[in-house]
Design an enzyme around this catalytic site. Structure first.
Site, PDB file in Angstrom:
ATOM      1  CE  LYS A  57      24.476 -24.339   4.197  1.00  0.00           C
ATOM      2  NZ  LYS A  57      23.758 -24.917   5.351  1.00  0.00           N
ATOM      3  CG  PHE A 129      33.367 -26.645   9.555  1.00  0.00           C
ATOM      4  CD1 PHE A 129      33.474 -25.351  10.050  1.00  0.00           C
ATOM      5  CD2 PHE A 129      32.182 -27.329   9.766  1.00  0.00           C
ATOM      6  CE1 PHE A 129      32.442 -24.749  10.726  1.00  0.00           C
ATOM      7  CE2 PHE A 129      31.137 -26.733  10.451  1.00  0.00           C
ATOM      8  CZ  PHE A 129      31.267 -25.435  10.931  1.00  0.00           C
ATOM      9  NE  ARG A 199      26.173 -13.320   7.466  1.00  0.00           N
ATOM     10  CZ  ARG A 199      25.788 -14.556   7.770  1.00  0.00           C
ATOM     11  NH1 ARG A 199      26.049 -15.554   6.937  1.00  0.00           N
ATOM     12  NH2 ARG A 199      25.176 -14.809   8.906  1.00  0.00           N
ATOM     13  CE  LYS A 205      23.906 -19.016   2.822  1.00  0.00           C
ATOM     14  NZ  LYS A 205      22.973 -19.016   3.976  1.00  0.00           N
TER      15      LYS A 205
END
Length: 291
Positions: A57, A129, A199, A205
């Protein structure tokens, strides 16, 4: 609405509520032109991590390349030098402007300048990404991203490295290594997922500490060594939870605190039964454009 104890009067709370409401309306209006992107959820205890490709991340600024212009997550144009983007492909890319671990504040100072400074932008990489609207699974898109980067042959255009893990234990060990080296955490993208926005469990994450955002609705005066300075920020989360955020504030911030209406990021360990973040600590003013 759940509210932590404060010394604010009903009248003061009403004024702060009105100011925060106006700020939310302004922020909503700014988001009208925002590109539709994939957003991450937090990993669950029962997540089958073997179905995901894992990457670090990056603590950077989210940036969307629409084939002609580099834009923020909110849709505004970024003032990147012409040479930085001139060889980018004429197709959409989703990624992050990054200057290395622990350099977010430095990066923010570089990117927000109205007139970009070439020498400063040479420290920045665009780490991609995702390929918006591209066909196939994420595993296939990850391969396509590597090909795009190879063909562009631009040193500052790079594909985020993706790899598999065989177990939750292996994932935990990888997180520990990244955090120990100064990284922020991990991202997990479901390998067989088609491209989607919003989302989703397709993107997760994982961090050693939780973080969240809240809007500043008040400034509380300091006491003792912080007399005549800010004591704490009064903040409210999207869930309507209000609390005082004082830990983690530098003396510079206490002298010049984020204005009411600012969205800030804070870190915390867990939540109380009332939904109040436990051991909350100020992290930074939220940049609406990061991962």
């Amino acid at each position: 609405m759940r509210t932590a104890r404060t010394g604010l009067s009903a009248g003061q709370r009403l004024v702060l509520w009105v100011l925060a409401l106006v700020s939310c309306v302004v922020l909503s209006a700014r988001a009208d032109d925002a590109p539709q992107l994939l957003l991450a959820k937090t990993i669950g205890a029962d997540t089958d991590v073997t179905r995901y490709l894992v990457s670090e991340k990056l603590d950077g600024i989210r940036a969307f390349w629409d084939g002609r212009t580099l834009r923020t997550r909110r849709g505004g144009a970024l003032n990147a030098p012409a040479w930085f983007v001139e060889k980018f492909p004429a197709r959409s890319l989703d990624g992050e402007l990054w200057a290395g671990r622990g350099r977010f504040e430095r990066l923010t100072g570089v990117v927000r300048k109205e007139k970009p400074v070439d020498a400063e932008w040479r420290e920045v990489r665009y780490m991609i990404f995702e390929l918006p609207e591209a066909p196939g699974t994420f595993r296939e898109r990850a391969r396509a991203m590597r090909r795009i980067v190879d063909e562009a042959a631009v040193p500052w255009l790079r594909a985020v490295e993706q790899s598999e893990v065989g177990s939750r234990k292996e994932l935990d060990q990888r997180l520990a290594r990244v955090v120990h080296a100064g990284g922020e955490g991990l991202m997990l993208h479901r390998a067989d997922a088609p491209y989607a926005t919003g989302r989703s469990d397709d993107l997760l994450k994982m961090k050693s500490l939780q973080d969240a955002e809240a809007i500043v609705i008040g400034h509380l005066p300091g006491k003792g060594k912080y007399k005549e300075m800010l004591g704490a920020l009064r903040v409210r989360t999207d869930d309507g939870v209000e609390f005082n955020l004082g830990s983690g504030l530098s003396d510079a911030l206490r002298r010049n605190p984020p204005p009411i209406g600012t969205v800030v990021t804070f870190r915390y360990r867990d939540l109380t039964d009332r939904g109040i973040p436990r051991f909350a600590s100020y992290h930074r003013i939220r940049d609406n454009d990061n991962y």
